[in-house]
Write a protein that holds these residues in place. Structure first.
Motif, PDB file in Angstrom:
ATOM      1  N   PRO A  59      76.632  25.738  58.116  1.00  0.00           N
ATOM      2  CA  PRO A  59      75.355  26.439  58.013  1.00  0.00           C
ATOM      3  C   PRO A  59      75.258  27.410  56.839  1.00  0.00           C
ATOM      4  CG  PRO A  59      76.587  27.229  59.911  1.00  0.00           C
ATOM      5  CD  PRO A  59      77.334  26.057  59.350  1.00  0.00           C
ATOM      6  N   GLY A  60      76.379  27.947  56.405  1.00  0.00           N
ATOM      7  CA  GLY A  60      76.332  28.924  55.320  1.00  0.00           C
ATOM      8  C   GLY A  60      76.425  28.314  53.937  1.00  0.00           C
ATOM      9  N   GLY A  61      76.620  26.997  53.853  1.00  0.00           N
ATOM     10  CA  GLY A  61      76.729  26.349  52.552  1.00  0.00           C
ATOM     11  C   GLY A  61      78.027  26.667  51.834  1.00  0.00           C
ATOM     12  N   LEU A  62      79.075  26.933  52.607  1.00  0.00           N
ATOM     13  CA  LEU A  62      80.360  27.285  52.010  1.00  0.00           C
ATOM     14  C   LEU A  62      81.084  26.055  51.468  1.00  0.00           C
ATOM     15  CD1 LEU A  62      81.658  29.649  54.838  1.00  0.00           C
ATOM     16  CD2 LEU A  62      80.540  30.322  52.703  1.00  0.00           C
ATOM     17  N   ARG A  63      81.841  26.251  50.406  1.00  0.00           N
ATOM     18  CA  ARG A  63      82.730  25.199  49.898  1.00  0.00           C
ATOM     19  C   ARG A  63      84.092  25.327  50.583  1.00  0.00           C
ATOM     20  NH1 ARG A  63      80.907  21.234  46.342  1.00  0.00           N
ATOM     21  NH2 ARG A  63      79.195  22.062  45.159  1.00  0.00           N
ATOM     22  N   SER A  64      84.522  26.573  50.775  1.00  0.00           N
ATOM     23  CA  SER A  64      85.776  26.846  51.473  1.00  0.00           C
ATOM     24  C   SER A  64      85.764  28.301  51.922  1.00  0.00           C
ATOM     25  CB  SER A  64      86.983  26.573  50.567  1.00  0.00           C
ATOM     26  OG  SER A  64      87.000  27.486  49.487  1.00  0.00           O
ATOM     27  N   ARG A  65      86.687  28.627  52.805  1.00  0.00           N
ATOM     28  CA  ARG A  65      86.852  30.015  53.211  1.00  0.00           C
ATOM     29  C   ARG A  65      88.323  30.262  53.506  1.00  0.00           C
ATOM     30  NH1 ARG A  65      84.257  30.455  59.267  1.00  0.00           N
ATOM     31  NH2 ARG A  65      85.475  28.758  60.153  1.00  0.00           N
ATOM     32  N   MET A  66      88.723  31.518  53.334  1.00  0.00           N
ATOM     33  CA  MET A  66      90.117  31.878  53.531  1.00  0.00           C
ATOM     34  C   MET A  66      90.186  33.099  54.430  1.00  0.00           C
ATOM     35  SD  MET A  66      92.881  32.387  50.564  1.00  0.00           S
ATOM     36  CE  MET A  66      94.576  32.082  50.905  1.00  0.00           C
TER      37      MET A  66
ATOM     38  N   TRP B 283      95.326  31.411  55.887  1.00  0.00           N
ATOM     39  CA  TRP B 283      94.723  30.138  56.325  1.00  0.00           C
ATOM     40  C   TRP B 283      93.475  29.853  55.509  1.00  0.00           C
ATOM     41  CZ3 TRP B 283      90.004  29.332  59.020  1.00  0.00           C
ATOM     42  CH2 TRP B 283      89.865  28.073  59.607  1.00  0.00           C
ATOM     43  N   GLN B 284      93.367  28.640  54.989  1.00  0.00           N
ATOM     44  CA  GLN B 284      92.200  28.262  54.193  1.00  0.00           C
ATOM     45  C   GLN B 284      91.578  26.991  54.767  1.00  0.00           C
ATOM     46  OE1 GLN B 284      92.787  27.820  49.983  1.00  0.00           O
ATOM     47  NE2 GLN B 284      90.685  27.206  49.628  1.00  0.00           N
ATOM     48  N   GLU B 285      90.254  26.962  54.763  1.00  0.00           N
ATOM     49  CA  GLU B 285      89.511  25.796  55.239  1.00  0.00           C
ATOM     50  C   GLU B 285      88.560  25.358  54.127  1.00  0.00           C
ATOM     51  OE1 GLU B 285      86.911  24.575  59.165  1.00  0.00           O
ATOM     52  OE2 GLU B 285      86.824  26.649  58.487  1.00  0.00           O
ATOM     53  N   SER B 286      88.568  24.052  53.790  1.00  0.00           N
ATOM     54  CA  SER B 286      87.654  23.501  52.790  1.00  0.00           C
ATOM     55  C   SER B 286      86.667  22.578  53.483  1.00  0.00           C
ATOM     56  CB  SER B 286      88.423  22.710  51.729  1.00  0.00           C
ATOM     57  OG  SER B 286      89.279  23.555  51.022  1.00  0.00           O
ATOM     58  N   TYR B 287      85.451  22.623  52.991  1.00  0.00           N
ATOM     59  CA  TYR B 287      84.400  21.779  53.559  1.00  0.00           C
ATOM     60  C   TYR B 287      84.153  20.596  52.638  1.00  0.00           C
ATOM     61  CZ  TYR B 287      83.589  25.786  56.546  1.00  0.00           C
ATOM     62  OH  TYR B 287      83.750  26.800  57.441  1.00  0.00           O
ATOM     63  N   GLY B 288      84.016  19.408  53.212  1.00  0.00           N
ATOM     64  CA  GLY B 288      83.773  18.204  52.428  1.00  0.00           C
ATOM     65  C   GLY B 288      82.329  18.061  51.997  1.00  0.00           C
ATOM     66  N   GLU B 289      81.456  18.778  52.630  1.00  0.00           N
ATOM     67  CA  GLU B 289      80.024  18.680  52.331  1.00  0.00           C
ATOM     68  C   GLU B 289      79.482  20.053  51.995  1.00  0.00           C
ATOM     69  OE1 GLU B 289      78.142  15.986  52.296  1.00  0.00           O
ATOM     70  OE2 GLU B 289      79.437  14.537  53.251  1.00  0.00           O
ATOM     71  N   ASP B 290      78.516  20.090  51.101  1.00  0.00           N
ATOM     72  CA  ASP B 290      77.791  21.326  50.869  1.00  0.00           C
ATOM     73  C   ASP B 290      76.950  21.602  52.107  1.00  0.00           C
ATOM     74  OD1 ASP B 290      78.788  21.495  48.308  1.00  0.00           O
ATOM     75  OD2 ASP B 290      77.055  20.522  47.399  1.00  0.00           O
ATOM     76  N   GLY B 291      76.645  22.833  52.331  1.00  0.00           N
ATOM     77  CA  GLY B 291      75.780  23.175  53.452  1.00  0.00           C
ATOM     78  C   GLY B 291      74.322  23.114  53.040  1.00  0.00           C
TER      79      GLY B 291
END
Length: 146
Positions: free
Chosen positions: A73-80, A84-92
C-alpha cells in the motif's frame, strides 16, 4: 460512474483471502478506482470511443491492479528494520502495466474492415498480351505467340 470491472467477490475468489468489513470497503473502492484507471489508459492508448474490453480480461486486470496495491500500500521498494530487510517485487499504488493494457486493447480483427474487389475485363479481348519491352498492349490473333 461506470460499473467496476470486478467485484469484492472476484477479489476474494482470486486471492483466497478473508477480508474484514473495513478491507471489503477498501477493496470495493480500489476496484472502482482500478476500473476508472483502466478506462483512462485505454482511451489514452487509442481505443475507439465506446470500446469495452473483454469482460473476463478486464476483471482479471482490475483484480491484479488491486492485489498489487493491497500487497504494497505504501509503494515501497524495500524496507529495513534492524538487521532484517524486505524487498517488494512490485511497485505499490494503482497502475496498469503495458502488458495488461495490451491484453485489453482491441485486436485488429475487432475493427470493422471493408474491402471491395472488382474484376474487370480490360477490353482487349482474347489474345491480348503485354510485352515488357513495349509501352503498350499489342493485340495478336489467338494462338500467335511472339
Amino acid at each position: 460512474m461506470a460499473d467496476p470491472f470486478a467485484t469484492v467477490g472476484d477479489y476474494v475468489d482470486r486471492t483466497g483471502k478473508t477480508l474484514t468489513p473495513v478491507q471489503q470497503t477498501q477493496v470495493e473502492a480500489l476496484l472502482a478506482d482500478a476500473s476508472a484507471l483502466i478506462r483512462s489508459r485505454l482511451k489514452r492508448a487509442g481505443a475507439p470511443p465506446g470500446f469495452q474490453p473483454d469482460a473476463d480480461m478486464a476483471r482479471a486486470v482490475a483484480v491484479a491492479v488491486v492485489v498489487r496495491r493491497m500487497a504494497n500500500p505504501g509503494g515501497l521498494r524495500s524496507r529495513m528494520v534492524g538487521g532484517w530487510q524486505e524487498s517488494y517485487g512490485e511497485d505499490g499504488g494503482l497502475y496498469v502495466t503495458d502488458d495488461e493494457l495490451d491484453s485489453l486493447m482491441p485486436d485488429e480483427s475487432d475493427e470493422p474492415q471493408a474491402y471491395t474487389l472488382v474484376a474487370r475485363d480490360a477490353g482487349f479481348g482474347e489474345g491480348a498480351a503485354l510485352y515488357p519491352h513495349h509501352r503498350h498492349f499489342h493485340h495478336h490473333p489467338p494462338g500467335y505467340w511472339w
